[in-house]
Scaffold this motif. Sequence first.
Motif, PDB file in Angstrom:
ATOM      1  N   PHE A  77       5.504  35.987  69.316  1.00 26.69           N
ATOM      2  CA  PHE A  77       6.159  36.049  67.764  1.00 26.69           C
ATOM      3  C   PHE A  77       7.784  36.293  67.745  1.00 26.69           C
ATOM      4  O   PHE A  77       8.047  36.979  68.606  1.00 26.69           O
ATOM      5  CB  PHE A  77       4.951  37.883  66.721  1.00 26.69           C
ATOM      6  CG  PHE A  77       3.421  37.276  66.887  1.00 26.69           C
ATOM      7  CD1 PHE A  77       3.104  36.151  66.178  1.00 26.69           C
ATOM      8  CD2 PHE A  77       2.720  38.074  67.879  1.00 26.69           C
ATOM      9  CE1 PHE A  77       1.669  35.838  65.762  1.00 26.69           C
ATOM     10  CE2 PHE A  77       1.132  37.033  68.171  1.00 26.69           C
ATOM     11  CZ  PHE A  77       1.023  36.570  67.364  1.00 26.69           C
ATOM     12  N   GLU A  78       7.945  37.007  67.121  1.00 31.58           N
ATOM     13  CA  GLU A  78       9.990  37.698  66.567  1.00 31.58           C
ATOM     14  C   GLU A  78       9.234  38.749  65.989  1.00 31.58           C
ATOM     15  O   GLU A  78       9.100  38.410  64.195  1.00 31.58           O
ATOM     16  CB  GLU A  78      10.798  36.739  66.310  1.00 31.58           C
ATOM     17  CG  GLU A  78      10.020  35.701  65.123  1.00 31.58           C
ATOM     18  CD  GLU A  78      10.920  33.971  64.766  1.00 31.58           C
ATOM     19  OE1 GLU A  78      11.569  33.968  66.207  1.00 31.58           O
ATOM     20  OE2 GLU A  78      11.365  33.764  63.926  1.00 31.58           O
ATOM     21  N   ILE A  79      10.129  39.419  65.906  1.00 30.47           N
ATOM     22  CA  ILE A  79      10.041  40.430  65.025  1.00 30.47           C
ATOM     23  C   ILE A  79      11.232  40.753  63.672  1.00 30.47           C
ATOM     24  O   ILE A  79      12.972  40.119  64.360  1.00 30.47           O
ATOM     25  CB  ILE A  79      10.509  42.110  65.582  1.00 30.47           C
ATOM     26  CG1 ILE A  79       8.810  42.013  66.482  1.00 30.47           C
ATOM     27  CG2 ILE A  79      11.291  43.237  64.800  1.00 30.47           C
ATOM     28  CD1 ILE A  79       8.958  43.541  67.173  1.00 30.47           C
ATOM     29  N   TYR A  80      11.238  40.722  63.035  1.00 29.25           N
ATOM     30  CA  TYR A  80      12.027  40.690  62.122  1.00 29.25           C
ATOM     31  C   TYR A  80      11.789  42.459  60.219  1.00 29.25           C
ATOM     32  O   TYR A  80      11.208  42.637  60.900  1.00 29.25           O
ATOM     33  CB  TYR A  80      12.353  39.105  60.876  1.00 29.25           C
ATOM     34  CG  TYR A  80      11.233  39.045  60.437  1.00 29.25           C
ATOM     35  CD1 TYR A  80      11.692  39.429  58.619  1.00 29.25           C
ATOM     36  CD2 TYR A  80      10.099  38.629  60.791  1.00 29.25           C
ATOM     37  CE1 TYR A  80      10.479  39.100  57.414  1.00 29.25           C
ATOM     38  CE2 TYR A  80       9.404  38.340  59.576  1.00 29.25           C
ATOM     39  CZ  TYR A  80       9.096  38.548  58.146  1.00 29.25           C
ATOM     40  OH  TYR A  80       8.081  37.746  57.549  1.00 29.25           O
ATOM     41  N   TYR A  81      12.521  41.927  59.869  1.00 26.01           N
ATOM     42  CA  TYR A  81      13.030  43.747  58.929  1.00 26.01           C
ATOM     43  C   TYR A  81      13.031  43.071  57.171  1.00 26.01           C
ATOM     44  O   TYR A  81      13.025  41.795  57.045  1.00 26.01           O
ATOM     45  CB  TYR A  81      14.389  44.317  59.114  1.00 26.01           C
ATOM     46  CG  TYR A  81      14.525  45.097  60.005  1.00 26.01           C
ATOM     47  CD1 TYR A  81      14.316  46.764  60.185  1.00 26.01           C
ATOM     48  CD2 TYR A  81      15.275  44.313  61.305  1.00 26.01           C
ATOM     49  CE1 TYR A  81      13.703  47.224  60.933  1.00 26.01           C
ATOM     50  CE2 TYR A  81      14.716  45.129  62.587  1.00 26.01           C
ATOM     51  CZ  TYR A  81      14.236  46.983  62.705  1.00 26.01           C
ATOM     52  OH  TYR A  81      14.351  47.160  63.429  1.00 26.01           O
ATOM     53  N   ASP A  82      12.054  43.774  56.445  1.00 24.65           N
ATOM     54  CA  ASP A  82      11.287  43.134  55.156  1.00 24.65           C
ATOM     55  C   ASP A  82      11.612  44.097  54.553  1.00 24.65           C
ATOM     56  O   ASP A  82      10.960  45.103  54.843  1.00 24.65           O
ATOM     57  CB  ASP A  82      10.327  41.975  55.212  1.00 24.65           C
ATOM     58  CG  ASP A  82      10.792  40.895  54.048  1.00 24.65           C
ATOM     59  OD1 ASP A  82      11.785  41.366  52.870  1.00 24.65           O
ATOM     60  OD2 ASP A  82       9.603  39.986  53.647  1.00 24.65           O
ATOM     61  N   ARG A  83      10.778  43.697  53.283  1.00 26.16           N
ATOM     62  CA  ARG A  83      10.598  44.993  52.322  1.00 26.16           C
ATOM     63  C   ARG A  83       8.439  44.304  52.451  1.00 26.16           C
ATOM     64  O   ARG A  83       8.083  43.994  51.813  1.00 26.16           O
ATOM     65  CB  ARG A  83      10.866  45.519  51.148  1.00 26.16           C
ATOM     66  CG  ARG A  83      12.166  45.429  51.636  1.00 26.16           C
ATOM     67  CD  ARG A  83      12.913  45.699  50.378  1.00 26.16           C
ATOM     68  NE  ARG A  83      13.899  47.045  50.432  1.00 26.16           N
ATOM     69  CZ  ARG A  83      15.609  46.513  50.752  1.00 26.16           C
ATOM     70  NH1 ARG A  83      15.462  45.011  50.912  1.00 26.16           N
ATOM     71  NH2 ARG A  83      16.775  47.209  51.021  1.00 26.16           N
TER      72      ARG A  83
END
Length: 403
Positions: free
Chosen positions: A100-106
Amino acid sequence: MVFRNLTISYEIIKSLKKEPSLLGLQIRSISSLKVVWKKDTRLDEAIEQDKRYKLCARVVKEVLNEPGQVIPLRYLEKRRERLRLTFKAKSFVEMNPCLFEIYYDRIKPKSDLVQFIRPTPRLRAFLDEEQRIYAENEPLIVSKLCKLLMMAKDKVISADKLVHVKRDFGFPNDFLMKLVQKYPNYFRLTGLPEEGKSFLELVSWNPDFAKSKIEQRAEDEALQTGVRVRPNFNVKLPSGFFLRKEMREWTRDWLEQDYISPYEDVSHLDQASKEMEKRTVAVVHELLSLSLLKRVPVPTLGKFCHEFRFSNAFSSVFTRHSGIFYLSLKGGIKTAVLREAYKDDDLVDRDPLLAIKDRFLSLLEEGWQERKDRLKQQREQVQKDRELLLATKSNEPKERLCD
């Protein structure tokens, strides 16, 4: 740990009736037929080695089942107990960089940005490879599913139960809908799927599938040697395992009985007969042979007591026939293991569908090595910075306290 109350053969029971004067002596002899459970460290190790793999597979499945196959990291954190994660979800993601990779979202249009996780391109590539392996081995999957139905009472099994054991036998997630539509000559789905009361039914009997692993092995040996070989079980007692004389004689007599194929109609047999026990062992042997890892949790097998005509005490066969099966207690759950499929802790009788597991393990190990290398570089950089700082301080001019 001692397992008692072994099955008493029909001949012994007859002898008790004929010679009542020997009743006390015979009962003592029969009651002494006990099998002492002996731990098999190597087979336990084989089960232990899969702990990390199974944990990673559970988390991957959890994320892939989410809408869009993404999930807020904090949501995954809340599911730690159910997933049996013993550390924080973020730590798991960092420990497995290939997954998995971490990213930012709402989460909502006007909410604050939060951390999400999604599959990496490398995990996506693995999933494509998984589908390719399933497609290549579709005939094997069809034969396995047919064999399960052919051994079952009335040639029908609950769809829910089959879905529950799909991982044990190497079936893909969509095996029911896909195979039923593609092979109507073999399978028919009946009942009410929307109410969870559907059943998979065998449409036609394929005699090519009606050969057990033991029968096929006997045929192969007969072709190689030119001598007819009687189908029978391989008995492989573990090192240091001791059977008392009475139990050795009981085992010898039991092995001399005719082999009963798991695909044979046994509706005429009494549940308590010695023939039925021979058939039960044959069915369990075949089920473990069809399984991916040649081992299945006993509670999982117990769900099929009705379908495969097992008695309520069917699990006693694992201790009574310790040369055929091993009953592992690893992880707090009883697991039935087929001894002949293993050499020490290595699985030698490998299912072609294990290529999926091998590929997944390679992906995990690739990520673990990357993390190990990154941590090593970080430690080396910290050491270099420390040495540079010490060198700088040692070269600074010392202040004179007084003239």
